[in-house]
Write a protein that holds these residues in place. Structure first.
Motif, PDB file in Angstrom:
ATOM      1  N   ASN A 145       0.817  -1.219   0.000  1.00 35.88           N
ATOM      2  CA  ASN A 145       0.000   0.000   0.000  1.00 35.88           C
ATOM      3  C   ASN A 145       0.851   1.271   0.000  1.00 35.88           C
ATOM      4  O   ASN A 145       0.348   2.356   0.287  1.00 35.88           O
ATOM      5  CB  ASN A 145      -0.925   0.004   1.223  1.00 35.88           C
ATOM      6  N   ASP A 146       2.149   1.137  -0.284  1.00 33.01           N
ATOM      7  CA  ASP A 146       3.050   2.295  -0.339  1.00 33.01           C
ATOM      8  C   ASP A 146       3.152   3.033   1.000  1.00 33.01           C
ATOM      9  O   ASP A 146       3.302   4.245   1.045  1.00 33.01           O
ATOM     10  CB  ASP A 146       2.599   3.295  -1.417  1.00 33.01           C
ATOM     11  N   ILE A 147       3.020   2.286   2.087  1.00 35.99           N
ATOM     12  CA  ILE A 147       3.180   2.878   3.404  1.00 35.99           C
ATOM     13  C   ILE A 147       4.522   2.416   3.957  1.00 35.99           C
ATOM     14  O   ILE A 147       4.839   1.229   3.905  1.00 35.99           O
ATOM     15  CB  ILE A 147       2.025   2.455   4.338  1.00 35.99           C
ATOM     16  N   ASP A 148       5.311   3.386   4.452  1.00 38.81           N
ATOM     17  CA  ASP A 148       6.661   3.023   4.894  1.00 38.81           C
ATOM     18  C   ASP A 148       6.583   2.100   6.103  1.00 38.81           C
ATOM     19  O   ASP A 148       5.849   2.357   7.056  1.00 38.81           O
ATOM     20  CB  ASP A 148       7.480   4.270   5.215  1.00 38.81           C
ATOM     21  N   CYS A 149       7.337   1.031   6.049  1.00 43.05           N
ATOM     22  CA  CYS A 149       7.366   0.081   7.150  1.00 43.05           C
ATOM     23  C   CYS A 149       8.633  -0.751   7.014  1.00 43.05           C
ATOM     24  O   CYS A 149       9.061  -1.045   5.901  1.00 43.05           O
ATOM     25  CB  CYS A 149       6.120  -0.813   7.103  1.00 43.05           C
TER      26      CYS A 149
END
Lengths: 420, 120
Positions: A145-149
């Motif tokens: 989801n293109d969320i930094d992690c």
């Protein structure tokens, strides 16, 4: 008409310093309610104030009132542990919370009000094999989801947060953690005050000490509310009352899948900087960060029963402190200074309801449960869109009230993080 | 934290008990004929009252027996404890003067006044 408030700047600070800070003007007015508004928001917490702000800013609706039964930001907005993150598992939640996180990133500039947003990172710790699998699954879901992690192993956890106990001989050893570096904390009161000032500047009336006691409905259309300050007419009403949403919904015969429960938090005496990130653990049910004042801000899980009393059981506090002390043995001699409870409205699927209702002109935004603070700007943004256009924004369409009949739940239980 | 008087074990701390949610929810007699809305109503919709609430509790770290509790959720005061299968009792509680207001005692917030209301 009122004058627009002066912009805060280093010059206004110097100027007011010369007059011993005695001439600051109030950041918002305290008007008497008008007879009629284009829209009324019930609930002057973060979500209600952002709804009013974005109704005015994005949709040009400025003849609106925010009704608050106490003082603004005095409910859950001022009672949470100020954690902001967007590392949710399901696509619908991830999109909603990531949208909010992007608004947080520009908030202080936009509001000309320092909300002390600090992207210090949030670490979700794994203590057993199942935790590791779940968190790695969430890590990959976030990446898609293109969320930094990031995934950190035990050594990397220790490097990122040196005060954490990574001994493998404790009951719940640290086996790894996910880290969202863009996540962090903010000053919760400043968020309420900043949005109140911003909304007020655009003409929104913020009316405190005004409790809604009834609704007026004619032929299935909402026409106004009865309040402790008299009747106020409006054809559009948004209910953003957190723990008391069921009380308001009962007045118009809407049944909701909510349970209101106490959620407790506590802060320690202030100490020098010792932990520069947010550490959360789902398994042992505790989370901790350090405020700019130096206090450790510690959160617990909800008490297991319905209550509106804004206080909970000491056993919950004890469990939380036990967990914190095992993870951070050096905190064991800290004294706790303050302890409080807020009333959170929990949905069966631990996701919010941001929806129209079967009554035309009545909208509800509730069910944020234990994690509403992080969504404050995003919640207001999509709820304002829903109220202005009479249909949901694409981001909140999945969070409609009909999902409990259709079965399309957004089940974040256990998937999201602590206390979900 | 409050004390619950278990019908079998006597007064114990609330931490020994688990709350099983709203009482008197009846399992549907004709499951295949239920509409989606009726299922939602049975599975998810709860009264969530501020004031009198009837609940099931279990003495989980004790005798492990279930029983019903009539409780004021505004103050956490327990009004009556009665057995499973018994009908809902008619009890009187002190309610806040306004629907979302605070009771005179038992809340983390202050209030100004209260009145007495009867359970219908």
């Amino acid at each position: 008409m009122h004058k627009k408030p002066k912009k805060y700047s280093v010059f206004s600070l110097v100027k007011n310093a010369l007059s011993y800070h005695e001439n600051w003007k109030p950041a918002w007015r305290s008007p008497r309610p008008k007879k009629e508004y284009d829209a009324i928001i019930i609930g002057g917490g973060g979500h209600g104030l952002t709804t009013a702000y974005y109704l005015a800013k994005n949709h040009g609706l400025t003849n609106i009132a925010v009704l608050e039964k106490g003082w603004i930001g005095g409910g859950n907005t001022g009672r949470n542990t100020t954690i902001i993150r967007s590392n949710y598992l399901w696509d619908q939640s991830a999109a909603l919370y990531e949208h909010a996180l992007k608004l947080w990133e520009g908030m202080s500039q936009e509001l000309n009000y320092n909300v002390m947003f600090s992207q210090r990172g949030v670490m979700n710790v794994a203590h057993n094999l199942q935790d590791v699998r779940e968190l790695k699954r969430r890590w990959h879901a976030n990446r898609l989801n293109d969320i930094d992690c990031e995934w950190l192993n035990t050594e990397q956890v220790k490097e990122f947060c040196p005060v954490i106990n990574t001994s493998q001989n404790i009951r719940y050893p640290v086996l790894g953690a996910t880290l969202q570096r863009r996540a962090g904390t903010a000053r919760h009161d400043a968020v309420a005050w900043g949005y109140a000032r911003g909304a007020d500047a655009m003409g929104v009336d913020i009316i405190q000490n005004c409790e809604v006691t009834g609704f007026d409905i004619k032929n299935g259309n909402i026409t106004g509310v009865e309040t402790t300050k008299g009747r106020i007419n409006s054809k559009k009403i948004g209910v953003v009352a957190a723990g008391h949403t069921s009380v308001l919904a009962n007045m118009v015969g809407i049944k909701l899948p909510l349970e209101s429960r106490p959620l407790q938090a506590l802060v320690s005496e202030p100490v020098k900087p010792v932990i520069d990130t947010v550490v959360m653990s789902n398994t042992i049910h505790a989370y901790v960060s350090q405020s700019d004042k130096g206090e450790l801000v510690i959160g617990a899980g909800t008490d297991g029963y319905t209550s509106y009393s804004q206080r909970g059981g000491f056993n919950i506090v004890e469990d939380t402190i036990m967990a914190i002390v095992e993870l951070f043995p050096l905190f064991s001699r800290l004294k706790m200074l303050r302890h409080w409870g807020g009333i959170v409205d929990i949905c069966p699927d631990a996701s919010p309801i941001i929806s129209k209702t079967h009554i035309t002109g009545l909208f509800i935004n509730c069910g944020w449960g234990t994690g509403g603070f992080k969504a404050t700007p995003g919640s207001g943004w999509v709820f304002a869109h829903t109220i202005a256009n009479n249909q949901p924004h694409t981001l909140n369409a999945p969070f409609n009230i009909n999902r409990f009949s259709s079965g399309e739940l957004v089940d974040e239980h256990g998937a999201a993080a602590v206390a979900h | 934290m409050f004390i619950i008087k278990c019908p079998n074990c006597g007064e114990r701390e609330q931490a020994e008990f688990t709350c099983g949610g709203e009482a008197h929810i009846i399992r549907p007699k004709n499951p295949p004929e239920l509409t989606d809305d009726q299922w939602a109503d049975y599975l998810f919709i709860r009264q969530n009252n501020k004031g009198l609430q009837l609940e099931r509790w279990n003495h989980f770290f004790g005798c492990r027996q279930w029983f019903n509790v009539a409780r004021n959720t505004a103050t956490d005061e327990i009004i009556k404890i009665y057995n499973m299968g018994e009908k809902a009792p008619i009890v009187e509680i002190e309610e806040p003067t306004t629907p979302s207001g605070e009771p005179s005692i038992g809340s983390g917030n202050f209030s100004t006044s209260t009145n007495t209301a009867k359970n219908k």
